[in-house]
Design a protein around this motif. Structure first.
Motif, short mmCIF file in Angstrom:
data_model
loop_
_atom_site.label_atom_id
_atom_site.label_comp_id
_atom_site.label_asym_id
_atom_site.label_seq_id
_atom_site.Cartn_x
_atom_site.Cartn_y
_atom_site.Cartn_z
N CYS A 36 36.14 53.75 51.18
CA CYS A 36 36.59 52.71 52.09
C CYS A 36 35.46 51.73 52.39
N TRP A 37 34.24 52.27 52.60
CA TRP A 37 33.09 51.40 52.86
C TRP A 37 32.82 50.48 51.68
N CYS A 38 32.93 51.04 50.46
CA CYS A 38 32.67 50.26 49.25
C CYS A 38 33.65 49.09 49.15
N LEU A 39 34.92 49.33 49.40
CA LEU A 39 35.92 48.28 49.29
C LEU A 39 35.78 47.26 50.41
N GLN A 40 35.43 47.72 51.60
CA GLN A 40 35.25 46.79 52.70
C GLN A 40 34.09 45.83 52.43
N ALA A 41 33.10 46.31 51.69
CA ALA A 41 31.96 45.46 51.36
C ALA A 41 32.37 44.29 50.49
N THR A 72 48.71 49.60 36.39
CA THR A 72 47.52 49.55 37.24
C THR A 72 47.84 49.03 38.63
N ALA A 73 48.61 47.96 38.69
CA ALA A 73 48.98 47.40 39.99
C ALA A 73 49.78 48.40 40.82
N LEU A 74 50.69 49.12 40.17
CA LEU A 74 51.50 50.10 40.88
C LEU A 74 50.65 51.26 41.41
N ILE A 75 49.73 51.73 40.59
CA ILE A 75 48.89 52.85 41.01
C ILE A 75 47.99 52.46 42.18
N ARG A 91 50.01 52.42 45.26
CA ARG A 91 50.23 53.77 45.76
C ARG A 91 48.99 54.32 46.45
N LEU A 92 47.82 53.95 45.97
CA LEU A 92 46.57 54.42 46.57
C LEU A 92 46.18 53.63 47.81
N GLY A 93 46.94 52.57 48.10
CA GLY A 93 46.65 51.77 49.27
C GLY A 93 45.46 50.85 49.10
#
Length: 276
Positions: free
Chosen positions: A15-20, A51-54, A57-59
């Protein structure tokens, strides 16, 4: 409860990585129908939809951009993109990229010929003296690259090469089997060209992401969800939809919801011959 507690540090790290990156994962790819392409301004394709669907699903929110292949690789190398769709795994890239253990699809390199000008090709030696259409920037493997006496003529796209084949400007063309069949149907050339039975090699295609904090967990989760999806009826339905309905100018219904994407760029074919 113990399993949940053990997973918390990795989940928080991801989550931290994506927020960056503004809470989005930036993925680049080129136009490679039917795996990933744009039609009437809408991104679609077998591997794109999966890929978009997965990720949905992973949010995880994804920002897509379609670019020439060499530019995709450059953006990944320069940190301007977090991931790349439909890339081959190589030893040179292992140091900088994480790959899921489950591939999205498999490329099968084959030859196509004009029906009114057949060539009895059964081995690489039979290619000597023939002009073979290739796509700029693509790597078809060492066997083809090292075949002696082959005249390789580069074209800007799959459609351009099939046009050359129909006009007798080349003797054969080489491309992926699924890409070839899809393009033939789009162009209405089913009665004019055909595939030779010889296959010269195959390569699995992956979604890959830059190495960084939490990205190893991301590819593990992606691979697990991809394996699950491949067991669902929706996976077979998706493959059948793209195999049966490649109609130029018509957008296929997507298996994945629309997600955040950047405006498309020019998509001249560029695949695999440029190392990172």
């Amino acid at each position: 409860m113990v399993a949940i507690l053990r997973s918390l540090p990795s989940a928080l790290l991801l989550c931290w990585c994506l927020q960056a990156h503004g809470e989005t994962l930036r993925i680049v790819t080129d136009s490679w129908a039917p795996y990933a392409f744009e039609e009437n301004g809408k991104a679609q394709g077998i591997d794109y939809d999966i890929t978009a669907l997965i990720f949905e699903r992973l949010g995880i929110q994804v920002q897509w951009q379609f670019l020439p292949w060499k530019r995709c690789l450059a953006m990944l190398d320069q940190g301007q993109a977090d991931g790349i769709l439909d890339i081959f795994q190589t030893n040179e890239r292992d140091a900088s990229l994480f790959y899921p253990r489950e591939p999205l699809s498999e490329v099968e390199w084959v030859f196509y010929q004009a029906n009114d000008r057949p060539h009895p090709v059964q081995s690489m030696a039979d290619l000597k003296g023939l002009t073979v259409g290739i796509t700029a920037g693509y790597d078809y493997g060492d066997e083809f690259a090292q075949a002696p006496g082959v005249i390789r003529e580069s074209g800007p796209s799959q459609e351009a090469n099939f046009g050359k084949l129909a006009k007798a400007r080349i003797d054969l063309l080489i491309t992926d089997r699924r890409v070839g069949e899809y393009t033939i149907k789009r162009l209405g050339m089913e009665q004019r060209v055909s595939r030779l039975p010889m296959e010269i090699g195959s390569n699995p295609q992956f979604l890959a992401v830059r190495r960084g904090a939490g990205m190893d967990l991301l590819v593990q989760r992606f691979a697990a969800e991809l394996r699950r999806f491949k067991q669902e009826p929706a996976y077979a339905q998706l493959l059948a939809r793209y195999a049966d309905a490649p109609m130029s100018g018509k957008t296929l219904p997507s298996a994945a919801p629309q997600i955040l994407r950047q405006p498309p760029a020019s998509t001249a074919g560029q695949r695999e011959s440029s190392a990172m």
